[in-house]
Design a protein around this motif. Structure first.
Motif, PDB file in Angstrom:
ATOM      1  N   LEU A 132       0.912  -1.184  -0.060  1.00 62.97           N
ATOM      2  CA  LEU A 132       0.354  -0.129  -0.523  1.00 62.97           C
ATOM      3  C   LEU A 132       0.602   1.679   0.116  1.00 62.97           C
ATOM      4  CD1 LEU A 132       0.211   0.268   3.427  1.00 62.97           C
ATOM      5  CD2 LEU A 132      -1.491  -1.110   3.241  1.00 62.97           C
ATOM      6  N   LEU A 133       0.149   2.854  -0.744  1.00 62.50           N
ATOM      7  CA  LEU A 133       0.583   3.528   0.111  1.00 62.50           C
ATOM      8  C   LEU A 133       0.708   4.296   1.221  1.00 62.50           C
ATOM      9  CD1 LEU A 133       2.359   5.671  -2.327  1.00 62.50           C
ATOM     10  CD2 LEU A 133       0.039   6.538  -2.844  1.00 62.50           C
ATOM     11  N   PRO A 134       2.239   4.477   1.873  1.00 65.78           N
ATOM     12  CA  PRO A 134       2.193   5.003   3.143  1.00 65.78           C
ATOM     13  C   PRO A 134       1.553   6.300   3.664  1.00 65.78           C
ATOM     14  CG  PRO A 134       4.194   3.905   2.289  1.00 65.78           C
ATOM     15  CD  PRO A 134       3.938   4.370   1.200  1.00 65.78           C
ATOM     16  N   GLY A 135       1.802   7.628   2.307  1.00 61.67           N
ATOM     17  CA  GLY A 135       1.075   9.131   2.582  1.00 61.67           C
ATOM     18  C   GLY A 135      -0.635   8.412   2.484  1.00 61.67           C
ATOM     19  N   LEU A 136      -0.699   7.699   0.851  1.00 63.62           N
ATOM     20  CA  LEU A 136      -2.061   7.207   1.373  1.00 63.62           C
ATOM     21  C   LEU A 136      -3.045   6.666   2.433  1.00 63.62           C
ATOM     22  CD1 LEU A 136      -5.531   7.973   0.081  1.00 63.62           C
ATOM     23  CD2 LEU A 136      -4.740   5.693  -0.775  1.00 63.62           C
ATOM     24  N   LEU A 336      -4.303   1.094   8.448  1.00 61.80           N
ATOM     25  CA  LEU A 336      -3.952  -0.051   7.001  1.00 61.80           C
ATOM     26  C   LEU A 336      -4.436  -0.685   6.983  1.00 61.80           C
ATOM     27  CD1 LEU A 336      -0.023  -1.607   8.302  1.00 61.80           C
ATOM     28  CD2 LEU A 336      -2.106  -2.132   7.275  1.00 61.80           C
ATOM     29  N   LEU A 337      -5.589  -1.342   7.630  1.00 63.48           N
ATOM     30  CA  LEU A 337      -6.626  -2.495   6.653  1.00 63.48           C
ATOM     31  C   LEU A 337      -7.080  -2.015   5.536  1.00 63.48           C
ATOM     32  CD1 LEU A 337      -7.127  -4.655  10.529  1.00 63.48           C
ATOM     33  CD2 LEU A 337      -5.859  -4.988   8.387  1.00 63.48           C
ATOM     34  N   ILE A 338      -8.100  -0.639   5.841  1.00 59.90           N
ATOM     35  CA  ILE A 338      -9.250  -0.113   5.184  1.00 59.90           C
ATOM     36  C   ILE A 338      -7.784   0.545   3.830  1.00 59.90           C
ATOM     37  CG2 ILE A 338      -9.677   2.886   4.522  1.00 59.90           C
ATOM     38  CD1 ILE A 338     -10.773   2.258   7.916  1.00 59.90           C
ATOM     39  N   SER A 339      -6.483   1.035   3.952  1.00 57.90           N
ATOM     40  CA  SER A 339      -6.083   1.199   3.126  1.00 57.90           C
ATOM     41  C   SER A 339      -5.938   0.543   1.913  1.00 57.90           C
ATOM     42  CB  SER A 339      -4.710   1.974   3.161  1.00 57.90           C
ATOM     43  OG  SER A 339      -3.446   1.954   2.476  1.00 57.90           O
ATOM     44  N   TYR A 340      -5.603  -1.260   2.863  1.00 57.90           N
ATOM     45  CA  TYR A 340      -5.331  -2.808   1.599  1.00 57.90           C
ATOM     46  C   TYR A 340      -6.701  -2.738   1.099  1.00 57.90           C
ATOM     47  CZ  TYR A 340      -4.462  -6.983   1.128  1.00 57.90           C
ATOM     48  OH  TYR A 340      -3.637  -8.405   0.489  1.00 57.90           O
ATOM     49  N   GLY A 341      -7.387  -2.804   2.228  1.00 56.41           N
ATOM     50  CA  GLY A 341      -8.682  -3.562   1.161  1.00 56.41           C
ATOM     51  C   GLY A 341      -9.219  -2.159  -0.052  1.00 56.41           C
ATOM     52  N   TYR A 343      -7.153  -0.369  -1.891  1.00 58.64           N
ATOM     53  CA  TYR A 343      -6.172  -1.326  -3.164  1.00 58.64           C
ATOM     54  C   TYR A 343      -6.607  -2.772  -3.793  1.00 58.64           C
ATOM     55  CZ  TYR A 343      -2.720   2.277  -2.263  1.00 58.64           C
ATOM     56  OH  TYR A 343      -2.493   3.528  -2.254  1.00 58.64           O
ATOM     57  N   ASN A 344      -6.760  -3.020  -2.778  1.00 59.38           N
ATOM     58  CA  ASN A 344      -7.622  -4.997  -2.842  1.00 59.38           C
ATOM     59  C   ASN A 344      -9.142  -4.844  -4.057  1.00 59.38           C
ATOM     60  OD1 ASN A 344      -4.583  -6.587  -2.800  1.00 59.38           O
ATOM     61  ND2 ASN A 344      -4.653  -4.944  -1.343  1.00 59.38           N
ATOM     62  N   LYS A 345      -9.449  -3.804  -3.338  1.00 63.77           N
ATOM     63  CA  LYS A 345     -11.292  -3.793  -3.883  1.00 63.77           C
ATOM     64  C   LYS A 345     -11.821  -4.145  -3.599  1.00 63.77           C
ATOM     65  CE  LYS A 345      -9.823  -3.198  -9.053  1.00 63.77           C
ATOM     66  NZ  LYS A 345      -8.709  -3.361  -9.021  1.00 63.77           N
TER      67      LYS A 345
END
Length: 370
Positions: A132-136, A336-341, A343-345
């Motif tokens: 994932l993108l750390p900034g986002l 972190l989990l929201i960001s991962y989710g 990116y992974n739709k």
């Protein structure tokens, strides 16, 4: 003349509250543009992480839209630590700041505590930069949870705790030394806030595969049993508030007027939705997908802490300071989990929009009402 802290010691001017809310709205609109409006989930877009690091550190120094501002300022300028019963780290930080040969000692203290918390949170996200993108992710932490993350010293304890969790999970490096170091750091978070005793007690959740549907159902049975046990022990609720430094807050809540209690219940409901709704959406996808070990680990510890918070909320009531302060522990891994989710739709556009609207309501209530 002080930069921001030239108040009368009793209240915060309405224009300051409005200013912080407007700043939040600007960042919210930027995040909305980068996520909901674009909805391409492309990792290659411009990452202005440096801007958010600078902004978060400045925010850590100057955020003051609640009574905690006065409490910490009193500790720095007028408190006798002879009978201090809290975490000694803050005593040392305050004594260090007091000795500085310039006027802005309180701002330095805040930079140490909240600037340190933000810096550690960003470092954790950097560890996951392959996914994932750390900034986002840092941006989402601000959009979803900034008004709570900035108001108490527990933020530093949470950051230290999840740094330990991240090191334990290893991100591909599963060396024994790194795992031991991670556990030691997670336990050491207790030195930064006694509330982290809950997180430490739940460390075994790292070994429970909550991301499996069958284990999720089994854990719900365990949750019911825990609620029954807690109901039996509910007479100790006052003791729990005292143990985790919530007795003063609980007393303040109990003294609310009827109108204030109604507003508090509404804001508390929205606050819980801000945590449990995105986690519910993430859980649905974790049942059907294989996720990396270190993402699954963050999910497991988040699951355990949120279920503990839910159990205490049911037993002690939605106004329980203890239950929602446990929930706050999950801010860093949830972002972190929201960001991962993202990116992974994991989410539809409307679901992500709903999550952001809950966040907007939660933070707006806090910024405007203090």
């Amino acid at each position: 003349m002080k930069l921001v802290y030239n108040f009368d010691g009793e209240s915060i001017p309405a224009w300051v509250q409005l200013l912080f809310w407007l700043i939040y709205m600007v960042i919210f609109v930027y995040a909305f543009k980068k996520t909901v409006l674009s909805w391409n989930r492309n990792k290659r877009y411009n990452d202005i992480t440096w801007l958010f690091i600078v902004y978060f550190i400045l925010y850590a120094i100057f955020y003051c839209v609640n009574d905690d501002y006065f409490q910490y300022r009193y500790w720095l300028y007028g408190f006798d630590f002879s009978y201090w019963g809290k975490e000694m780290f803050y005593v040392y930080a305050i004594l260090f700041s007091r000795r500085l040969p310039f006027e802005y000692q309180f701002e330095v203290f805040r930079l140490i505590v909240w600037g340190g918390a933000f810096s550690i949170a960003y470092y954790i996200y950097r560890m996951y930069r392959g996914l994932l993108l750390p900034g986002l992710t840092l941006l989402l932490l601000f959009v979803f949870y900034s008004s709570a993350f900035c108001y108490g010293r527990a933020s530093l304890a949470m950051a230290v705790y999840f740094l330990g969790i991240a090191l334990y999970l290893g991100l591909g490096n599963k060396g024994v030394f790194l795992k031991i170091l991670g556990v030691v750091i997670a336990i050491f978070s207790y030195s930064f806030h006694h509330e982290m005793l809950v997180g430490i007690a739940l460390l075994p959740c790292l070994f429970i595969k909550f991301e499996k549907r069958s284990m999720s159902y089994f854990s719900l049975l365990g949750l019911v049993i825990a609620m029954i046990a807690l109901t039996y022990l509910s007479s100790y609720a006052q003791y729990l508030d005292s143990l985790f430094d919530n007795d003063e807050l609980s007393s303040k809540v109990e003294n609310f007027t009827e109108k204030e209690q109604g507003a508090f219940r509404l804001s508390t409901l929205i606050k819980y939705l801000d945590y449990f709704y995105p986690f519910f959406l993430i859980t649905k996808h974790f049942w059907n997908r294989k996720v990396p070990y270190f993402i699954a680990g963050m999910y497991r510890i988040t699951y355990g802490i949120l279920m503990a918070s839910f159990a205490f909320m049911v037993v002690l009531g939605s106004r329980s300071v203890f239950s929602y302060r446990i929930m706050y522990i999950t801010m860093i891994p949830l972002a972190l989990l929201i960001s991962y989710g993202y990116y992974n739709k994991f989410f539809t556009k409307n679901q992500f929009l709903m999550m952001m609207l809950f966040a907007l309501l939660t933070n707006s209530i806090r910024f405007i009402n203090g």
